[in-house]
Motif scaffolding. Structure first.
Motif, PDB file in Angstrom:
ATOM      1  N   TYR A 166      19.535  29.773 -24.733  1.00  0.00           N
ATOM      2  CA  TYR A 166      20.125  28.535 -25.222  1.00  0.00           C
ATOM      3  C   TYR A 166      21.339  28.886 -26.074  1.00  0.00           C
ATOM      4  N   SER A 167      22.473  28.276 -25.792  1.00  0.00           N
ATOM      5  CA  SER A 167      23.685  28.589 -26.548  1.00  0.00           C
ATOM      6  C   SER A 167      24.454  27.303 -26.853  1.00  0.00           C
ATOM      7  N   ILE A 168      25.153  27.331 -27.984  1.00  0.00           N
ATOM      8  CA  ILE A 168      25.930  26.173 -28.433  1.00  0.00           C
ATOM      9  C   ILE A 168      27.319  26.249 -27.815  1.00  0.00           C
ATOM     10  N   ASN A 169      27.738  25.192 -27.139  1.00  0.00           N
ATOM     11  CA  ASN A 169      29.041  25.219 -26.469  1.00  0.00           C
ATOM     12  C   ASN A 169      30.142  24.546 -27.279  1.00  0.00           C
ATOM     13  N   SER A 170      29.855  24.209 -28.564  1.00  0.00           N
ATOM     14  CA  SER A 170      30.894  23.709 -29.472  1.00  0.00           C
ATOM     15  C   SER A 170      30.462  24.034 -30.891  1.00  0.00           C
ATOM     16  N   LYS A 171      31.363  23.891 -31.848  1.00  0.00           N
ATOM     17  CA  LYS A 171      31.064  24.290 -33.222  1.00  0.00           C
ATOM     18  C   LYS A 171      30.070  23.353 -33.901  1.00  0.00           C
ATOM     19  N   ASP A 172      30.106  22.112 -33.551  1.00  0.00           N
ATOM     20  CA  ASP A 172      29.290  21.121 -34.260  1.00  0.00           C
ATOM     21  C   ASP A 172      27.963  20.906 -33.550  1.00  0.00           C
ATOM     22  N   ILE A 173      26.876  20.916 -34.343  1.00  0.00           N
ATOM     23  CA  ILE A 173      25.558  20.580 -33.825  1.00  0.00           C
ATOM     24  C   ILE A 173      25.211  19.188 -34.330  1.00  0.00           C
ATOM     25  N   THR A 174      25.075  18.282 -33.436  1.00  0.00           N
ATOM     26  CA  THR A 174      24.808  16.901 -33.843  1.00  0.00           C
ATOM     27  C   THR A 174      23.324  16.718 -34.123  1.00  0.00           C
ATOM     28  N   GLY A 175      23.023  15.689 -34.899  1.00  0.00           N
ATOM     29  CA  GLY A 175      21.623  15.378 -35.183  1.00  0.00           C
ATOM     30  C   GLY A 175      20.851  15.045 -33.930  1.00  0.00           C
ATOM     31  N   ASP A 176      21.565  14.510 -32.926  1.00  0.00           N
ATOM     32  CA  ASP A 176      20.887  14.179 -31.671  1.00  0.00           C
ATOM     33  C   ASP A 176      20.327  15.423 -30.994  1.00  0.00           C
TER      34      ASP A 176
END
Length: 390
Positions: A166-176
Motif C-alpha cells: 500500500y502506498s500513498i500517491n499524493s502528499k495529503d492523506i484525507t480523513g476519508d
C-alpha cells in the motif's frame, strides 16, 4: 566436542552405503571414543539422526537408562546435546528429527529418495484474498502483478508473488482514507505478506487475516488480526501501533514481534524479537515485554509472561520451516493441519514430544516419514484427512 569434518564425510559415506572397510574402521574407532561430553550439531547437520540411531544407541543404552533428565542448551546457530542425551531423544523423551533446511523460504529441500503415496498432499503457498472497502474481493494468487486497486489516494500494488504493498500517491492523506478498511485473508494452506501504507511489514500465516485502514489516522495505527502474523513495525513516536485480537491488545512504537491468535490454541501468544511492546488482556494491567519474552493471554484475558521461549521456533514458519524444541505431537499436527489444509483424526492415545526442523516446502508424506521414524506413531492419508494412530 565438535564432529570433525573428515568424520562428517565418513558418516555421509556410511549412510549412503559407500564406505570402505578402512574408512569404516576409522569411523568405528571414533564412535568408541565417545563419552558423555558434548557433541556439537550445527544447523546444517543432517547426519546425526541416523548415526545416533544405528551406532550410539547400542553403546549408550545402559547409560541412557540411568539418565533422569534431558538438557538441551540453545544458541542462535548451534545446539549442543550430550551424546547419551541425544540417544535418549531417539528412545522416547523427545524424538529428534532433522532435515537440512537450507536457506529460509520455499527452496526445494529434504529427502528425495523416499516413495510418496499416490494421494500425497502438496504444501501450502502464497494464497490470499483481498477484501476491499466496498466489499468486493480480489484473489491475490491469480491476479497479475501491478496496481490492482486505487482507494482514495492510496495505490494497492501486487509487487511480486506473495507480496502486496500500500502506498500513498499524493502528499495529503484525507480523513476519508483513514475510514477505508481492507482485509487480507489467507486460507488454510496459504500465506501472504503485505506492506502497509506506513511502511510496516506484515507476514500472514495460514488461516489468518488482518483488517486495517488503507491509510492510518493522525493519532494512531490500529489493525486487527486472526490466526498468526509477524510484524516489523516502522517506528513513529507520534503514532503508536496497536494489534487487536479477540482477547488481547498489543501496543508498540516500532519493533519486531509475532502474534499467534488461532482459535484452536489455548491462548494468544505474543513473542518479542526486538524493541518493546505492552500486552493487555481483559481488565488486566498492561505487561511490558522485553526482547526474548513471550506473553500468553488466556481466553478469559489472564496474562502470563515467560522468558523461556525459543525465538527461532516461534518465527520458523515465516522463514519457511517447521521447527520444534520438545513440542507435543498434537501441537505440531495443528500446524500441519493449517499449512497442508488437512483434517486430523486421532485413533488411540498418543503422547509424544519432538525436537527438530523440516522445510515447509516438502509434501506432507515427507513430514510423516520423519515423525514415523520413532516407531511410536503412524499416519494414513485418506483424501484430505490424516488418520493418526499408535
Amino acid at each position: 566436542m565438535p564432529i570433525p569434518q573428515h568424520i562428517q564425510r565418513l558418516i555421509g559415506k556410511y549412510l549412503a552405503g559407500e564406505i570402505s572397510r578402512e574408512e569404516s574402521a576409522i569411523l568405528d574407532e571414533w564412535y568408541l571414543s565417545f563419552n558423555d561430553h558434548e557433541v556439537e550439531i550445527t544447523a546444517t547437520d543432517n547426519l546425526n539422526e541416523e548415526v545416533i540411531k544405528n551406532r550410539i544407541h547400542k553403546r549408550l543404552l545402559e547409560d541412557i537408562l540411568q539418565k533422569q533428565a534431558l538438557q538441551v542448551t540453545k544458541s542462535r546457530r548451534r545446539r549442543y546435546i550430550p551424546a547419551a542425551a541425544a540417544a535418549l531423544i531417539i528412545l522416547g523423551l523427545s524424538y529428534f528429527f532433522f532435515f537440512n533446511s537450507g536457506k529460509p523460504g520455499f527452496a526445494p529441500t529434504g529427502i528425495t529418495n523416499a516413495t510418496s503415496p499416490n494421494n500425497d498432499i502438496a504444501p501450502g503457498g502464497n494464497k490470499a484474498v483481498l477484501i476491499l472497502a466496498n466489499g468486493s474481493s480480489i484473489p491475490l494468487d491469480s491476479i497479475s502483478n501491478g496496481i490492482i486497486s486505487k482507494q482514495g489516494n492510496i495505490d494497492v500494488n501486487k509487487t511480486a508473488n506473495g507480496l502486496l504493498s500500500y502506498s500513498i500517491n499524493s502528499k495529503d492523506i484525507t480523513g476519508d482514507n483513514a475510514e477505508l478498511y481492507n482485509t487480507i485473508a489467507t486460507p488454510r494452506g496459504g500465506q501472504y505478506q503485505v506492506t502497509l501504507s506506513d511502511g510496516t511489514k506484515v507476514w500472514l500465516n495460514a488461516g489468518s487475516s488482518i483488517h486495517f485502514p488503507v491509510a492510518f489516522a493522525d493519532n494512531e495505527r490500529k489493525v486487527e488480526i486472526t490466526g498468526e502474523a509477524y510484524f516489523e513495525v516502522v517506528k513513529d513516536e507520534t503514532k503508536p501501533f496497536k494489534v487487536l485480537t479477540t482477547s488481547s491488545a498489543v501496543e508498540v512504537l516500532g519493533t519486531h514481534f509475532n502474534v499467534n491468535a488461532y482459535d484452536d490454541e489455548a491462548s494468544v501468544k505474543t513473542t518479542l524479537l526486538e524493541g518493546k511492546v505492552t500486552v493487555s488482556g481483559k481488565n488486566e494491567i498492561p505487561h511490558l515485554l522485553a526482547p526474548g519474552q513471550q506473553s500468553s493471554v488466556s481466553k478469559e484475558g489472564e496474562i502470563s509472561v515467560t522468558g523461556d521461549v525459543n525465538i527461532e521456533d516461534v518465527i520458523a514458519w515465516k522463514n519457511g520451516r517447521f521447527q520444534y524444541t520438545s513440542v507435543d505431537l498434537k501441537s505440531i499436527l495443528r500446524q500441519i493441519s493449517r499449512w497442508y489444509d488437512v483434517d486430523i483424526e486421532y485413533r488411540g492415545n498418543i503422547n509424544l514430544d519432538f525436537t527438530g526442523q523440516l522445510p515447509r516446502s516438502v509434501t506432507v508424506s515427507k513430514v510423516f516419514e520423519k515423525l514415523e521414524m520413532t516407531g511410536e506413531v503412524h499416519f494414513t492419508i485418506e483424501g484430505r484427512k490424516i488418520i493418526v494412530s499408535p
